[in-house]
Design a protein around this motif. Structure first.
Motif, short mmCIF file in Angstrom:
data_model
loop_
_atom_site.label_atom_id
_atom_site.label_comp_id
_atom_site.label_asym_id
_atom_site.label_seq_id
_atom_site.Cartn_x
_atom_site.Cartn_y
_atom_site.Cartn_z
N LEU B 37 0.79 -1.32 0.03
CA LEU B 37 -0.04 0.20 0.10
C LEU B 37 0.97 1.31 0.08
N PRO B 38 0.47 2.35 -0.83
CA PRO B 38 0.89 3.67 -0.28
C PRO B 38 0.28 4.05 0.87
N GLY B 39 1.10 5.11 1.28
CA GLY B 39 0.60 5.82 2.51
C GLY B 39 1.09 5.14 3.87
N ASN B 84 6.49 -1.02 -10.96
CA ASN B 84 7.56 -0.25 -10.99
C ASN B 84 7.32 0.98 -9.82
N VAL B 85 6.64 0.31 -9.02
CA VAL B 85 6.07 1.15 -7.42
C VAL B 85 6.78 0.60 -6.44
N PRO B 86 7.98 1.04 -6.06
CA PRO B 86 8.71 0.57 -4.92
C PRO B 86 7.78 0.86 -3.70
N GLY B 87 7.23 0.21 -3.12
CA GLY B 87 6.48 0.35 -1.75
C GLY B 87 7.42 0.87 -0.71
N GLN B 100 11.62 -3.94 -15.71
CA GLN B 100 12.35 -4.36 -16.92
C GLN B 100 11.91 -5.68 -17.37
N VAL B 223 0.69 12.16 -1.60
CA VAL B 223 0.52 11.63 -2.75
C VAL B 223 -1.15 11.94 -3.38
N GLU B 226 -1.29 13.48 -6.55
CA GLU B 226 -1.07 12.72 -7.65
C GLU B 226 -2.12 11.65 -7.85
N ILE B 229 -2.36 9.86 -11.38
CA ILE B 229 -1.38 8.87 -11.67
C ILE B 229 -1.68 7.59 -11.47
N ARG B 230 -1.90 6.47 -12.39
CA ARG B 230 -2.34 5.12 -12.36
C ARG B 230 -1.27 4.25 -12.81
N ARG B 511 18.69 5.74 -14.76
CA ARG B 511 18.32 7.01 -15.02
C ARG B 511 19.40 8.11 -14.99
N TRP B 518 19.72 9.40 -4.89
CA TRP B 518 18.41 8.58 -4.83
C TRP B 518 18.21 7.92 -3.65
N ARG B 525 11.75 10.24 1.64
CA ARG B 525 10.34 10.18 1.21
C ARG B 525 9.66 9.27 2.11
#
Lengths: 197, 527
Positions: B37-39, B84-87, B100, B223, B226, B229-230, B511, B518, B525
Motif C-alpha cells: 500500500l502507498p501511504g 515499478n512502484v517501490p512500496g 524491465q 500523494v 497525484e 496517476i495510475r 536514470r 536516490w 520520502r
C-alpha cells in the motif's frame, strides 16, 4: 478516474519541483534528474529563486521556536541532591544546537522559492489535513460510527467519486467493517457517541 | 557454538508455539499489505500495530513485529517488479531491472528470484547475527553511561550524515525528534517540561502518534496530489524460476547478502543503502554491465538479497547496544520499550526468550513469506488497484483509530494531524523524516545517560572524552559528520589541481541520477 486527469489544477499540482510520493515514481523519471543535479552541485549551495527562499523563512521560524524552547527550559525547577545536571540543561543544549543550525540554514539556504501559487500546489493536501482534523474533533462527540461514516463519504466525494450513492454505500460498508474489526473483534471499545451503547 | 545451537533450539521452541506461529502468519500477511500500500510504510505500519501488541508477551509481540517488517520488504519488492512502484525505499533498486524483466514478460522469474534471494539472504544473515551479537553484547556489558551516551550520539550523527541532501536539515530533523522527546515529566526530578498545562502531555508524546503523523498522514497528504496517476499493471503469468536463472543469480545473492549484512550492522546505514550498493557492485562485476537496467536477473537478486540481509544486520545494534540503525528498527525498539523490555546488552540475559524467539522467528517468517506470498501475489496486486479515493480515506481512518486507542485522547489526534502537516512540509523541502523518529526514540535515554555520566563524574563534562571508549566513539561521530564535506572539498581540490578526479564510480542507476542522491531522496520520502 479519467475526469480527474483533465482537471487543470491537478495537472499543475503534478508539476511540482519535488520528488512526488511513491505512487508517481514511473512518471517522475524525467524530473528526478533535475533536482538531483542541483543537489550534486550543492557545495557551494545552488542559489536559485529570489533571496527570500522558503528555507530562509523556515530557518527564521525554527530559530524563534528554538529560542522559545530554550527560554522555557530555563524556567524548569526541581533539582535533587544527586542530580547535578537538573531538568533544564539538556533541553537548553538541544535548543541551542537547533538555534545554531537554523542560523546556518538562514545564511546558506538550499531550496528555491516555491514555483506555484500556494493553493494550486498545496490545496488538496491542506484540504485532506483539514478534513482529517474535523474527523478527529468529531470522533468523541459523534462517536466512531457516525464520524467515520461522514468522513469516508465526504472524502470519497471530494477525492473524485462521482456517484453520491456509491460514495455513501461504500462509506457505510467500510465503516461497518472497521467497527466490527476494531470494536468487536479486537475489543478496542471505540467511542459510541450519539449512538450510545 | 553449541551454546548458540542450544539457544537457537530454545528460540524455536518459543517461535513455534501455536500462538506465536499464528502471530507470525498474521504479521507476515499484514506486513505484505503494508508493503504494497502507498501511504502506510513499515514505520507507521509497525507503529499502528503497537496498541494491539501491548497485552502480548514481549516475545510474541516482537515475533509479530519482525514478521511485519519482513512482510513489508516482500510486499515492496512485489510492487517494484510488477508496477515499478517501490512500496518502500529499500526496494527502489529492485525496480531498475525487476520492472524491465516484467515488461519483457519475465515477471514470474523476477518475483521468484526476489523471494528466493530474500530467503537465502535472510537465512544466511540470521546465522551471522547469532555469531556476532552474543560477543558484541558481552563486550557492551562493560559500557557505562558515558559510553552509551557516546554511542547514541554516534548513531544520531551517522544517521544525519546519510539521511538527506543537506546535513543541516538532517540535523534539524534529528533535533526535532530530540525536542519532542523532552515533552512530559522529567524522569529524574519529576518536573513537567513543555506540557503547557495539558495533562495528556505529562506522559510525553507517544511514539505511535509521531510515527503515524509524520510518516503516514504526511505521505497521504503528499500523494493525494497525484491521484490521477495510475501505475500500469502488468499481467502476471506463472511464477517460475529456471535452473539457469538461479545459477546466474546465485553469486549475486551471496554477494548481496554479504554487502547487505555489513551495511546493515553499521548504525544508520540501512536496507536502502545496502540495496543500492549491491546493485552497483553487481553492475561493476558484470562482464557486460550494459545488460543492467534492461532486465538482468542479477539486478533483481542482488538488491533483494541485500535489503533482507541488511534488515537482519540492523537488528544487531538494536538488540545488543540498544541503538536502532533505521527508522523501522527505531519504532521496533520503541515497541520494546513500551513492553518494558530495554534493548541492549542485558537483553540477552534478562529476556533470552525475546532475543532467541525473535531470531528463530526470522527463520519462521522467511519460510511463511516464501510459501504464502507467491500464491497470494495476485491478491496483493488487487489491493493496489483499489482506487485511491477509497484507499486514502480508509488509511486515514485506520490511523485515527490506531492513534486514538493508545491514549484515548483528543490531544493525541490533534497532534497527529499537526505532525502530519509538519511531515508534509519536511518531505516537500527535503528534511529527512528518519532522523526525527530516531531522535524521538533515543531522546530520553540520551538525556538519562548524559545525566548519569555527569552525576558519576560530579558534573565534570570532560568525562566523555576522558574515558577512552567514549572518546573514540565520539571521535567517530565527529568524523562521520565532517567526512562528506571533507570528501567534497578534497575532490574539488584535486579537480582544481588538474588531477584526474578519482571519484569512486557511483553506483549509477539507469536514470543517470547517482544512487547516493536516490538514496537520499528515498530516505526523505519513506524514511
Amino acid at each position: 478516474m479519467p475526469h480527474a486527469r483533465t482537471r487543470t489544477g491537478f495537472q499543475h499540482g503534478l508539476r511540482d519541483d519535488h520528488e512526488p510520493g511513491i505512487v508517481a515514481v514511473p512518471h517522475s523519471r524525467a524530473r528526478a534528474a533535475a533536482p538531483d543535479g542541483v543537489a550534486h552541485a550543492a557545495m557551494p549551495p545552488a542559489r536559485r529563486g529570489p533571496p527570500v527562499t522558503s528555507d530562509r523563512l523556515a530557518a527564521l521560524v525554527i530559530f524563534v521556536v528554538a529560542v522559545l524552547y530554550v527560554r522555557e527550559a530555563t524556567t524548569f525547577r526541581g533539582a535533587t541532591v544527586a542530580d547535578v545536571v537538573g531538568p533544564s540543561a539538556y533541553p537548553a543544549l538541544v535548543g541551542s544546537l537547533v538555534a545554531v543550525l537554523a542560523a546556518i540554514q538562514f545564511v546558506r539556504p538550499r531550496g528555491g522559492a516555491d514555483g506555484q501559487p500556494f493553493w494550486q500546489q498545496h490545496g488538496r493536501p491542506v484540504l485532506l489535513a483539514a478534513s482529517l482534523f474535523a474527523y478527529t474533533r468529531a470522533l468523541e462527540p459523534l462517536g466512531f460510527v457516525v464520524s467515520t461514516f461522514l468522513y469516508l463519504a465526504g472524502s470519497h466525494l471530494w477525492l473524485g467519486e462521482r456517484s453520491p450513492i456509491r460514495a455513501v454505500l461504500l462509506a457505510a460498508a467500510l465503516t461497518t467493517v472497521l467497527w466490527v474489526v476494531f470494536d468487536r473483534a479486537l475489543g478496542l471499545a471505540l467511542p459510541a457517541g450519539v449512538l450510545g451503547r | 557454538m553449541s551454546e548458540i545451537l542450544q539457544n537457537l533450539w530454545y528460540g524455536f521452541g518459543v517461535a513455534l508455539q501455536p500462538v506465536n506461529l499464528l502471530l507470525a502468519f498474521v504479521g507476515a500477511f499484514v506486513g505484505t499489505m503494508i508493503g504494497v500500500l502507498p501511504g502506510i510504510g513499515p514505520v507507521s505500519g509497525i507503529a499502528l500495530l503497537i496498541p494491539l501488541i501491548i497485552g502480548l508477551h514481549p516475545a510474541s509481540a516482537m515475533i509479530m513485529l519482525t514478521a511485519v517488517y519482513y512482510g513489508t520488504m516482500y510486499g515492496g519488492s512485489t510492487t517494484s517488479i510488477l508496477m515499478n512502484v517501490p512500496g518502500e525505499a529499500s526496494s527502489v533498486a529492485t525496480t531498475f531491472d525487476g520492472y524491465q524483466m516484467a515488461l519483457q514478460g519475465r515477471a514470474g522469474p523476477a518475483l521468484a528470484i526476489a523471494a528466493v534471494g530474500s530467503f537465502i539472504a535472510g537465512t544466511l544473515s540470521i546465522v551471522a547475527l547469532m555469531l556476532f551479537s552474543v560477543p558484541l553484547a558481552r563486550y557492551a556489558l562493560a559500557f557505562g553511561p558515558a559510553e552509551n551516551f557516546a554511542l547514541m550520539v554516534l548513531g544520531l550523527a551517522s544517521v544525519s550524515t546519510l539521511a538527506g541532501e543537506s546535513l543541516v536539515k538532517a540535523l534539524l530533523a534529528t533535533c526535532f525528534g530530540l525536542m519532542l522527546a523532552t515533552v512530559g515529566t522529567d524522569l529524574v526530578t519529576g518536573t513537567d517540561r513543555y506540557t503547557f498545562g495539558i495533562p495528556q502531555l505529562l506522559d510525553g508524546i507517544d511514539l505511535v502518534t509521531v510515527a503515524v503523523g509524520l510518516f503516514a498522514v504526511s505521505e497521504v497528504m503528499l500523494v493525494v496530489n497525484e491521484i490521477a496517476i495510475r501505475p500500469r499493471l502488468l499481467a502476471l503469468q506463472r511464477i517460475w524460476l529456471s535452473a539457469r536463472d538461479f545459477a546466474e543469480a546465485f553469486w549475486a545473492i551471496i554477494r548481496g547478502t554479504v554487502v547487505g549484512f555489513y551495511i546493515g550492522i553499521l548504525p544508520a546505514a540501512g536496507a536502502t543503502i545496502a540495496s543500492f550498493l549491491s546493485y552497483g557492485l553487481e553492475k561493476r562485476l558484470a562482464r557486460d554491465p550494459s545488460t543492467f537496467g534492461k532486465g538482468d536477473i542479477r539486478g533483481v537478486a542482488a538488491p533483494e538479497a541485500a535489503n533482507n540481509a541488511a534488515a537482519v544486520g540492523n537488528m544487531i545494534p538494536m538488540l545488543t547496544l540498544g541503538l536502532p540503525g533505521s527508522s523501522t528498527t527505531a519504532v521496533m525498539m520503541g515497541a520494546l520499550l513500551i513492553l518494558n523490555v530495554l534493548p541492549g546488552p542485558t537483553l540477552f540475559q534478562k529476556h533470552p526468550d525475546v532475543v532467541w524467539g525473535l531470531i528463530a522467528s526470522m527463520y519462521v517468517s522467511n519460510t511463511v513469506l516464501l510459501v504464502m506470498n507467491l500464491p497470494l501475489v495476485g491478491l496483493f496486486v488487487q489491493i493496489l488497484r483499489t482506487p485511491e479515493r477509497y484507499l486514502y480515506p480508509l488509511i486515514m481512518a485506520v490511523c485515527v483509530v490506531g492513534v486514538y486507542v493508545v491514549g484515548r485522547s483528543q490531544v493525541d489526534l490533534t497532534l497527529m494531524v499537526a505532525l502530519g502537516a509538519v511531515g508534509y512540509y519536511m518531505r516537500k523541502h527535503d528534511y529527512p523524516l528518519g532522523p526525527a523518529i530516531l531522535g524521538l526514540v533515543l531522546g530520553d535515554r540520551l538525556e538519562q545517560t548524559m545525566r548519569q555520566a555527569l552525576i558519576i563524574s560530579n558534573g565534570d563534562p570532560t568525562t566523555f572524552v576522558r574515558r577512552p571508549i567514549s572518546a573514540v566513539i565520539l571521535a567517530l561521530a565527529v568524523v562521520s559528520l565532517a567526512a562528506p564535506a571533507l570528501i567534497t572539498r578534497y575532490r574539488g581540490w584535486r579537480q582544481r589541481a588538474g588531477g584526474r578526479v578519482s571519484r569512486p564510480a557511483p553506483a549509477t542507476d539507469p536514470r543517470g541520477a547517482s544512487s547516493s542522491t536516490w538514496m537520499a531522496r528515498c530516505w526523505t520520502r519513506t524514511g
